[in-house]
Design a protein around this motif. Structure first.
Motif, PDB file in Angstrom:
ATOM      1  N   SER A 141       5.799   6.944  -5.631  1.00 20.42           N
ATOM      2  CA  SER A 141       4.730   5.992  -5.955  1.00 20.42           C
ATOM      3  C   SER A 141       3.342   6.620  -6.018  1.00 20.42           C
ATOM      4  CB  SER A 141       4.758   4.774  -5.019  1.00 20.42           C
ATOM      5  OG  SER A 141       4.969   5.133  -3.697  1.00 20.42           O
ATOM      6  N   ALA A 311      -5.301   1.679 -10.621  1.00 23.54           N
ATOM      7  CA  ALA A 311      -4.122   1.886  -9.787  1.00 23.54           C
ATOM      8  C   ALA A 311      -4.493   2.113  -8.322  1.00 23.54           C
ATOM      9  CB  ALA A 311      -3.310   3.071 -10.306  1.00 23.54           C
ATOM     10  N   ASN A 317      -0.675  -2.339 -10.210  1.00 25.50           N
ATOM     11  CA  ASN A 317       0.317  -1.330 -10.563  1.00 25.50           C
ATOM     12  C   ASN A 317       1.076  -1.690 -11.831  1.00 25.50           C
ATOM     13  OD1 ASN A 317       1.732  -3.310  -9.267  1.00 25.50           O
ATOM     14  ND2 ASN A 317       3.310  -1.907  -8.538  1.00 25.50           N
TER      15      ASN A 317
END
Lengths: 339, 339
Positions: A141, A311, A317
């Motif tokens: 991530s 982000a 996201n």
DNA sequence: TTTGTCCTTGCAAACGTTTGCATTTTTCTA
DNA sequence: TAGAAAAATGCAAACGTTTGCAAGGACAAA
């Protein structure tokens, strides 16, 4: 500034706990106003500067963004980095820069090292044919944004010029000016961006039913010399395969091509028209501005910065954004109008 | 790669202590060979990547070097950064890059932020007239290396081209070619580097007892336009103050000056000789290579890298090194020989 | 068997923060 | 003036490493 002043040392001096100092300095939670003042005063006196490393460890965020490029001395990348830096530094992020020297192995090493540094995001102009190394950032991530060379069918985000359009636009600019025998010098076709440009170019020709003589399509490696060499070949064959214009798909190859033409005593654009690619006329020393298809570097950098901030700061996201920016024609004096 | 694998998680899985894992992976101290194998195997299986942040905190060293520049999109800086990156990354260091946009305030902000990140060293091309912000790095025993623009009389280390010599060399190149009326376009004199170049130029003239007409000395701001403007002035005054050659002290001003000359239908070098500064002919699109005084960017970057490694890895603390690199003449076709 | 040495491992502190929870102090209300 | 609510502060754990010191075990020499 003193690096040996810590929350602890201030706390000791003031006879309060470390937590209070931390809170006072971050003015987050409630702290007695008088206490805060004393803390702030003392912090200033001792030149306290928070230790970002300790902070990063605690927060699991380094406030750091990796930028990995094949060659930072290219103006194209320099301009992009400049913009990214401007956008993200306003939000407290710092860039970790790695120059891979167009070397796959180096790129991988740098990625590994940057991963180790726990960067918060990655901006990558890759020369690697494998995507997995970049992918593993995303798997943990960490946002990844490709620029320049975007692997086909990637899941990751990307910001680039629309290379297909750039190819087509180039063809059209010359076609619209009345050219019907158009040569081109393109980049290595194993790079996606280069192959898209060629496809766009050919597609433009197809749309107007203009056959392109295969002998007029040359491939170079983006360097000046290869533009020069390719142009020489084209000129040598000019009797057999005549042409009135050439579209050269990189800045340096454009310069090389122009040099080859001039050396033979031919005039641009009277004898041969040149349409370049991403030529920086501002920085350029010629007496003649070169007409070229431009990548909007500033836009690319700015957009990358914005995506990063979205982000990282706004926590939006949006997985896998593909931003295609439009190429522009920058007019110069190297394409003659045959109409 | 997985960022959630830690020494602790491996230790738990293997039923040994964290210390053992750490030692096994760093193969520093003695660990039973069988244990090490098991650890290494498990680390690979889980894709363990050490957390550099935790390491930095513990070791009080971030393995990070700050590079602060006015404009990363300048080829000059790009090439330097490229070299520095190559040298230091081989020793496990990563670059933190900041672009100040030639803005003093931005520079200070970036320095503050980089200090906060506890960089191990600082490379700085400053536009600040005050030295104290850089100085405070050195005060905390963080090595500082100035490049490009070195404050006069600084205690800190510096690596630059010898600007005085560059000025003189420029004069001599033209003088030796037989030119006796020499104009020059120099950079803003509040910058040390620019003023040294002018001093060197004048010193060269003095040594051969050639008086320089003050009207032939113009000042620009390094940008292309200012080179163009300055050249126009020189040309406008050519009746009163004639000259056969001009020494232009920056790359972009050189391009601007050449353009001005060409626009008036004058020929280089037949009518006027041009000696440029730091012109990148390789990247450049002109049909004519410009003769210029070159700063050895690669050498600068390499030397900076070496000094950094000496200080950080080899722990040689040579305080205040001043490295002056020699400028070179790169021959082109823009200076005519009057002899 | 005892003593000593060497090899291997573990414990726990340290690096400088942040932060949830508990505790103390202050202020306010009844 | 007691009691409750609110405000201010402290405690301690956590982030993931490294490393000095101590302890445990194995083995050899006496």
């Amino acid at each position: 500034m003193k690096s040996d002043t810590t929350l602890k040392s201030i706390a000791k001096e003031l006879g309060v706990s470390v937590s209070t100092i931390s809170r006072a300095l971050n003015n987050k939670s409630v702290v007695n106003e008088k206490t805060r003042e004393k803390v702030v005063e003392l912090a200033k006196k001792y030149g306290y500067v928070p230790n970002e490393i300790a902070r990063s460890l605690q927060k699991c965020s380094s406030h750091t963004i990796a930028v990995v490029l094949p060659d930072i001395s290219e103006v194209f990348f320099g301009k992009i980095v400049k913009q990214i830096s401007a956008v993200v530094s306003a939000h407290g992020y710092t860039l970790l820069l790695a120059d891979t020297g167009e070397n796959k192995e180096q790129e991988r090493k740098h990625l590994q090292s940057l991963y180790q540094h726990r960067v918060d995001a990655l901006v990558l102009a890759s020369v690697d044919d494998e995507e997995k190394h970049a992918k593993s950032f995303a798997d943990n991530s960490i946002p990844v944004i490709y620029i320049d060379n975007v692997p086909e069918g990637t899941d990751l985000s990307a910001v680039t010029v629309d290379n297909f359009s750039a190819g087509k636009l180039g063809f059209n600019r010359l076609y619209d000016a009345g050219h019907r025998s158009i040569a081109t010098i393109m980049g290595l076709q194993n790079e996606i961006s280069a192959s898209l440009r060629l496809k766009g170019f050919l597609s433009g020709a197809e749309e107007v039913n203009l056959p392109i003589n295969p002998d007029l399509i040359k491939i170079g490696d983006y360097k000046r010399q290869s533009g020069y060499d390719a142009m020489c070949e084209l000129l040598d064959n000019r009797d057999k395969s005549p042409f009135t214009a050439v579209y050269v798909a990189s800045e340096k190859m454009t310069y090389g091509a122009k040099k080859a033409i001039n050396e033979r005593g031919l005039k641009v654009p009277e004898d041969i028209s040149i349409l370049g690619f991403d030529v920086h006329n501002d920085d350029y020393g010629g007496s003649q501005n070169i007409t070229s298809i431009k990548q909007p570097e500033e836009q690319i950098g700015k957009k990358v910065g914005e995506l990063l901030i979205d982000a990282l700061v706004n926590k939006i996201n949006a997985s896998s954004q593909k931003i295609l920016l439009s190429p522009l024609v920058e007019e110069g004096d190297t394409v003659s109008d045959l109409n």
